[in-house]
Design an enzyme around this catalytic site. Sequence first.
Site, PDB file in Angstrom:
ATOM      1  CE  LYS A  13      -2.255   1.069   3.637  1.00 14.30           C
ATOM      2  NZ  LYS A  13      -3.161   1.240   4.776  1.00 14.30           N
ATOM      3  NE  ARG A  88      -7.877   2.251  12.337  1.00 10.21           N
ATOM      4  CZ  ARG A  88      -6.744   1.587  12.119  1.00 10.21           C
ATOM      5  NH1 ARG A  88      -6.731   0.271  12.132  1.00 10.21           N
ATOM      6  NH2 ARG A  88      -5.632   2.229  11.893  1.00 10.21           N
ATOM      7  NE  ARG A 127       9.201  -6.938   6.120  1.00 15.79           N
ATOM      8  CZ  ARG A 127       8.256  -6.267   6.782  1.00 15.79           C
ATOM      9  NH1 ARG A 127       8.325  -6.097   8.094  1.00 15.79           N
ATOM     10  NH2 ARG A 127       7.233  -5.766   6.122  1.00 15.79           N
ATOM     11  NE  ARG A 160      12.432  -4.360  11.782  1.00 14.43           N
ATOM     12  CZ  ARG A 160      11.943  -4.182  10.564  1.00 14.43           C
ATOM     13  NH1 ARG A 160      10.787  -4.704  10.238  1.00 14.43           N
ATOM     14  NH2 ARG A 160      12.604  -3.517   9.670  1.00 14.43           N
ATOM     15  NE  ARG A 171       1.003  -6.062  11.869  1.00 16.67           N
ATOM     16  CZ  ARG A 171       2.119  -5.760  11.210  1.00 16.67           C
ATOM     17  NH1 ARG A 171       3.194  -6.495  11.362  1.00 16.67           N
ATOM     18  NH2 ARG A 171       2.154  -4.732  10.421  1.00 16.67           N
TER      19      ARG A 171
END
Length: 213
Positions: A13, A88, A127, A160, A171
């Site tokens: 995005k 939301r 990652r 991370r 999420r």
Amino acid sequence: MNIMLFGAPGAGKGTQAKFLIERYAIPQISTGDILRAAIVDGTEMGLEAKKYMDDGKLVPDSTIIGIIKDRLQKDDCKKGFILDGFPRTIAQAEALEEMMKDMGISLDKVISLNVPDELIVGRITGRRVCKECGASFHVEFNPAKEEGKCDFCGGELITRKDDTAETVEKRLEAYHAQTAPLFKFYSEKGIMVDLDGTKEVEEVTKDIIKVLG
Ligand SMILES: [Zn+2]
């Protein structure tokens, strides 16, 4: 060109928003950013929001809507805007619609970048970040020359804390639960555009241009 942008974390995005800002010369209105700005500027709505936050309470929809309205009335929004991170809930979507109607404007398109969850999980969990210099790698798409070791400084590469499959899945779950009713809401209004976000960045951009003209 009044646009709203939807996309799960990791769906690209941010990259597409940057492009839209340049091509259409319209600002990105991110609710978190404008809320902070309103508080710093000490606007009436900003002070109201601060009161709630100081009390450890959620800022009510009416205050957020007020802050967005103030922002949309600024000169740089005359040609349009990209709304990001709001609404939301359906209640917020309805309040937003009402507010825009008062302003004599409406949303042109709601663009969603659709990427299957498993792809997003792969993008994020792969990652690796250098502990020393912060350089970023990906085990599949951008691997370090030597596994676990930074190409630039030789530092240790770590994952991370938020980049674990479990965190990402949580999420994503929250994202889908939140957006599903909104997709329906905007689909019924005929302005929802669901784009394939798995394509190359440039291809996604082309698809967006096709939609927006
Ligand atoms: Zn490094």
